[in-house]
Design a protein around this motif. Structure first.
Motif, PDB file in Angstrom:
ATOM      1  N   GLU A  23      45.999  39.861  23.168  1.00 23.14           N
ATOM      2  CA  GLU A  23      44.654  40.043  22.628  1.00 23.14           C
ATOM      3  C   GLU A  23      43.859  38.739  22.558  1.00 23.14           C
ATOM      4  OE1 GLU A  23      43.396  43.087  21.952  1.00 23.14           O
ATOM      5  OE2 GLU A  23      45.296  43.793  22.792  1.00 23.14           O
ATOM      6  N   LEU A  24      44.452  37.630  22.966  1.00 23.10           N
ATOM      7  CA  LEU A  24      43.754  36.352  22.898  1.00 23.10           C
ATOM      8  C   LEU A  24      42.629  36.296  23.936  1.00 23.10           C
ATOM      9  CD1 LEU A  24      46.819  33.943  22.566  1.00 23.10           C
ATOM     10  CD2 LEU A  24      45.240  34.638  20.750  1.00 23.10           C
ATOM     11  N   PRO A  25      41.519  35.624  23.624  1.00 25.13           N
ATOM     12  CA  PRO A  25      40.423  35.520  24.600  1.00 25.13           C
ATOM     13  C   PRO A  25      40.803  34.610  25.767  1.00 25.13           C
ATOM     14  CG  PRO A  25      39.940  34.201  22.648  1.00 25.13           C
ATOM     15  CD  PRO A  25      41.189  34.971  22.341  1.00 25.13           C
ATOM     16  N   THR A  26      40.703  35.129  26.985  1.00 28.55           N
ATOM     17  CA  THR A  26      40.974  34.357  28.197  1.00 28.55           C
ATOM     18  C   THR A  26      39.859  34.611  29.203  1.00 28.55           C
ATOM     19  OG1 THR A  26      42.259  36.111  29.282  1.00 28.55           O
ATOM     20  CG2 THR A  26      43.472  34.580  27.849  1.00 28.55           C
ATOM     21  N   VAL A  27      39.733  33.726  30.179  1.00 29.70           N
ATOM     22  CA  VAL A  27      38.691  33.887  31.194  1.00 29.70           C
ATOM     23  C   VAL A  27      38.981  35.113  32.059  1.00 29.70           C
ATOM     24  CG1 VAL A  27      37.451  32.782  33.085  1.00 29.70           C
ATOM     25  CG2 VAL A  27      38.340  31.386  31.207  1.00 29.70           C
ATOM     26  N   GLN A  28      40.225  35.275  32.452  1.00 33.74           N
ATOM     27  CA  GLN A  28      40.599  36.446  33.244  1.00 33.74           C
ATOM     28  C   GLN A  28      40.288  37.734  32.480  1.00 33.74           C
ATOM     29  OE1 GLN A  28      44.823  36.971  33.893  1.00 33.74           O
ATOM     30  NE2 GLN A  28      44.508  38.068  35.810  1.00 33.74           N
ATOM     31  N   GLY A  29      40.594  37.746  31.201  1.00 34.33           N
ATOM     32  CA  GLY A  29      40.316  38.925  30.387  1.00 34.33           C
ATOM     33  C   GLY A  29      38.833  39.224  30.294  1.00 34.33           C
ATOM     34  N   ALA A  30      38.011  38.171  30.135  1.00 32.13           N
ATOM     35  CA  ALA A  30      36.559  38.366  30.058  1.00 32.13           C
ATOM     36  C   ALA A  30      36.020  38.952  31.357  1.00 32.13           C
ATOM     37  CB  ALA A  30      35.874  37.041  29.740  1.00 32.13           C
ATOM     38  N   LEU A  31      36.522  38.461  32.493  1.00 33.10           N
ATOM     39  CA  LEU A  31      36.077  38.975  33.791  1.00 33.10           C
ATOM     40  C   LEU A  31      36.511  40.424  33.990  1.00 33.10           C
ATOM     41  CD1 LEU A  31      36.770  35.841  35.979  1.00 33.10           C
ATOM     42  CD2 LEU A  31      34.558  37.000  35.821  1.00 33.10           C
ATOM     43  N   VAL A  45      42.086  40.787  38.165  1.00 37.01           N
ATOM     44  CA  VAL A  45      41.401  39.685  38.839  1.00 37.01           C
ATOM     45  C   VAL A  45      42.428  38.600  39.147  1.00 37.01           C
ATOM     46  CG1 VAL A  45      39.672  37.869  38.598  1.00 37.01           C
ATOM     47  CG2 VAL A  45      39.198  40.162  37.727  1.00 37.01           C
ATOM     48  N   ILE A  46      42.429  38.115  40.386  1.00 43.06           N
ATOM     49  CA  ILE A  46      43.358  37.069  40.823  1.00 43.06           C
ATOM     50  C   ILE A  46      42.608  35.749  40.875  1.00 43.06           C
ATOM     51  CG2 ILE A  46      44.850  36.274  42.701  1.00 43.06           C
ATOM     52  CD1 ILE A  46      45.004  39.289  43.544  1.00 43.06           C
ATOM     53  N   GLY A  47      43.092  34.742  40.157  1.00 43.96           N
ATOM     54  CA  GLY A  47      42.436  33.439  40.123  1.00 43.96           C
ATOM     55  C   GLY A  47      43.176  32.405  40.949  1.00 43.96           C
ATOM     56  N   VAL A  55      40.784  24.009  29.231  1.00 38.75           N
ATOM     57  CA  VAL A  55      40.394  23.408  30.509  1.00 38.75           C
ATOM     58  C   VAL A  55      39.166  24.138  31.056  1.00 38.75           C
ATOM     59  CG1 VAL A  55      41.120  22.951  32.890  1.00 38.75           C
ATOM     60  CG2 VAL A  55      42.749  22.681  30.999  1.00 38.75           C
ATOM     61  N   HIS A  56      38.256  23.392  31.668  1.00 33.16           N
ATOM     62  CA  HIS A  56      36.998  23.940  32.174  1.00 33.16           C
ATOM     63  C   HIS A  56      37.057  24.125  33.697  1.00 33.16           C
ATOM     64  CE1 HIS A  56      35.751  22.609  28.218  1.00 33.16           C
ATOM     65  NE2 HIS A  56      36.049  21.358  28.546  1.00 33.16           N
ATOM     66  N   ALA A  57      36.015  24.752  34.251  1.00 33.42           N
ATOM     67  CA  ALA A  57      35.929  24.902  35.710  1.00 33.42           C
ATOM     68  C   ALA A  57      34.474  24.922  36.150  1.00 33.42           C
ATOM     69  CB  ALA A  57      36.622  26.179  36.165  1.00 33.42           C
ATOM     70  N   LEU A  58      34.209  24.222  37.236  1.00 33.58           N
ATOM     71  CA  LEU A  58      32.916  24.310  37.922  1.00 33.58           C
ATOM     72  C   LEU A  58      33.023  25.181  39.161  1.00 33.58           C
ATOM     73  CD1 LEU A  58      31.611  20.625  37.739  1.00 33.58           C
ATOM     74  CD2 LEU A  58      30.580  22.633  36.657  1.00 33.58           C
ATOM     75  N   GLY A  59      34.238  25.275  39.731  1.00 33.67           N
ATOM     76  CA  GLY A  59      34.393  26.000  40.990  1.00 33.67           C
ATOM     77  C   GLY A  59      35.676  26.798  41.073  1.00 33.67           C
ATOM     78  N   GLN A  60      36.010  27.522  40.004  1.00 26.71           N
ATOM     79  CA  GLN A  60      37.150  28.440  40.081  1.00 26.71           C
ATOM     80  C   GLN A  60      36.823  29.552  41.077  1.00 26.71           C
ATOM     81  OE1 GLN A  60      40.176  29.355  39.971  1.00 26.71           O
ATOM     82  NE2 GLN A  60      40.693  30.142  37.934  1.00 26.71           N
ATOM     83  N   VAL A  61      37.824  29.989  41.821  1.00 25.57           N
ATOM     84  CA  VAL A  61      37.649  31.093  42.772  1.00 25.57           C
ATOM     85  C   VAL A  61      38.579  32.225  42.371  1.00 25.57           C
ATOM     86  CG1 VAL A  61      37.852  31.815  45.186  1.00 25.57           C
ATOM     87  CG2 VAL A  61      36.982  29.533  44.633  1.00 25.57           C
ATOM     88  N   ALA A  62      38.075  33.452  42.440  1.00 20.53           N
ATOM     89  CA  ALA A  62      38.865  34.628  42.088  1.00 20.53           C
ATOM     90  C   ALA A  62      38.499  35.773  43.018  1.00 20.53           C
ATOM     91  CB  ALA A  62      38.612  35.019  40.630  1.00 20.53           C
ATOM     92  N   ASN A  63      39.344  36.790  43.037  1.00 18.33           N
ATOM     93  CA  ASN A  63      39.013  37.989  43.818  1.00 18.33           C
ATOM     94  C   ASN A  63      39.528  39.230  43.108  1.00 18.33           C
ATOM     95  OD1 ASN A  63      41.848  37.225  44.951  1.00 18.33           O
ATOM     96  ND2 ASN A  63      41.496  39.283  45.786  1.00 18.33           N
ATOM     97  N   PHE A  64      38.916  40.362  43.431  1.00 17.24           N
ATOM     98  CA  PHE A  64      39.374  41.640  42.892  1.00 17.24           C
ATOM     99  C   PHE A  64      39.051  42.751  43.886  1.00 17.24           C
ATOM    100  CE2 PHE A  64      34.979  41.329  41.513  1.00 17.24           C
ATOM    101  CZ  PHE A  64      34.480  42.622  41.613  1.00 17.24           C
ATOM    102  N   HIS A  65      39.856  43.803  43.847  1.00 17.63           N
ATOM    103  CA  HIS A  65      39.649  44.969  44.709  1.00 17.63           C
ATOM    104  C   HIS A  65      38.943  46.065  43.919  1.00 17.63           C
ATOM    105  CE1 HIS A  65      42.885  42.862  46.910  1.00 17.63           C
ATOM    106  NE2 HIS A  65      42.323  43.402  47.978  1.00 17.63           N
ATOM    107  N   PHE A  99      42.667  38.996  51.592  1.00 18.78           N
ATOM    108  CA  PHE A  99      42.394  37.690  50.985  1.00 18.78           C
ATOM    109  C   PHE A  99      42.912  37.661  49.557  1.00 18.78           C
ATOM    110  CE2 PHE A  99      39.738  35.049  48.215  1.00 18.78           C
ATOM    111  CZ  PHE A  99      39.879  33.810  48.823  1.00 18.78           C
ATOM    112  N   ASN A 100      43.634  36.593  49.215  1.00 23.86           N
ATOM    113  CA  ASN A 100      44.169  36.394  47.871  1.00 23.86           C
ATOM    114  C   ASN A 100      43.754  35.003  47.414  1.00 23.86           C
ATOM    115  OD1 ASN A 100      46.273  35.317  45.904  1.00 23.86           O
ATOM    116  ND2 ASN A 100      46.955  37.447  46.033  1.00 23.86           N
ATOM    117  N   ALA A 101      42.950  34.925  46.357  1.00 26.98           N
ATOM    118  CA  ALA A 101      42.372  33.650  45.925  1.00 26.98           C
ATOM    119  C   ALA A 101      43.433  32.612  45.591  1.00 26.98           C
ATOM    120  CB  ALA A 101      41.469  33.879  44.715  1.00 26.98           C
ATOM    121  N   ARG A 102      44.559  33.053  45.094  1.00 29.47           N
ATOM    122  CA  ARG A 102      45.617  32.114  44.718  1.00 29.47           C
ATOM    123  C   ARG A 102      46.436  31.666  45.927  1.00 29.47           C
ATOM    124  NH1 ARG A 102      50.912  33.349  40.913  1.00 29.47           N
ATOM    125  NH2 ARG A 102      51.783  31.242  41.003  1.00 29.47           N
TER     126      ARG A 102
END
Length: 242
Positions: A23-31, A45-47, A55-65, A99-102
């Motif tokens: 239940e913790l807030p995460t970036v993946q969870g928000a997306l 969502v795959i990061g 930790v911050h990000a200016l250019g994280q890449v992710a994908n989802f189907h 395509f897999n972002a990771r």
């Protein structure tokens, strides 16, 4: 079925990292919550980079189907209307289904910011280093880290799933009157690797470790031999290359 690639910026201050943790807030969870509201689908969502808490990000890449028929040109703006203001989708494009972002990522580039002294305006995104340090031995030490090494001494995780060898392709240290920046690009990063390297370099700059100690630390393959781990909030994922 479609595969959507996202380029994302986020302020990691209020998140417990990228990866979902209950239940913790995460970036993946928000997306994933935003995509569910937009498409009605519960997807994963795959990061490209599984950043730690803070930790911050200016250019994280992710994908989802998705099976959504929504035009890809509208997906980014639609998600930005749902996401918290600490997360922003800069680009959404449709890519090949496999395509897999990771796993498709060739390199990742990070930046770590260090402040010489205090700055109330910048302290949220940079480490206020409480020590005086000399940047010259730090610059001299970078050459030892470049190339392919076993970075066991610089990981926070005792059991890395895919081994502990990585290749550092580029290291750049920049000095300013009140701020220093380290940029580092590699084919992969172990958990906590950049922050452990930064903490060790600061110890070298303070004279607590010698430049020559870096080779010994690498060969030891022992986290206890390296310097302390620098705080998470100074670290930012700049970009991912494919």
């Amino acid at each position: 079925m479609r595969n959507i690639k996202l380029t994302i910026e986020f302020d990691g201050s209020g998140f417990h990292g990228w990866q979902i943790q209950g239940e913790l807030p995460t970036v993946q969870g928000a997306l994933e919550d935003a995509i569910a509201r937009l498409t009605g689908e519960r997807i994963r969502v795959i990061g490209a980079g599984r950043t730690d808490a803070g930790v911050h990000a200016l250019g994280q890449v992710a994908n989802f189907h998705t099976r959504s028929k929504l035009d890809v040109s509208q997906i980014g703006a639609a998600l930005n209307g749902i996401l918290p203001r600490s997360v922003y989708v800069h680009e959404a494009i449709e890519v090949a289904l496999d395509f897999n972002a990771r796993f498709a990522a060739r390199t990742r580039r990070y930046r770590y910011r260090l402040l010489r002294g205090r700055s109330p305006m910048r302290r949220k995104w940079a480490w206020e280093v409480p020590f005086v340090f000399d940047p010259q031995p730090i610059r001299d030490a970078l050459r030892t880290l470049e190339g392919r090494h076993d970075f066991t001494s610089f990981t926070l995780h005792a059991l890395e799933q895919h081994g502990r060898v990585a290749t550092i392709l580029d290291l750049l240290w920049q000095d300013g009157p009140d701020e220093c920046v380290l940029e580092i690009e590699a084919d992969r990063f172990l958990r906590g690797m950049v922050r452990s390297i930064v903490g060790t370099l600061v110890q070298i700059g303070r004279g607590k470790l010698a430049v020559e100690d870096l080779e010994r630390i690498l060969e030891a393959r022992d986290r206890q031999e390296a310097g302390p781990t620098a705080p998470a909030h100074g670290l930012c994922l700049l970009s991912v290359s494919y």
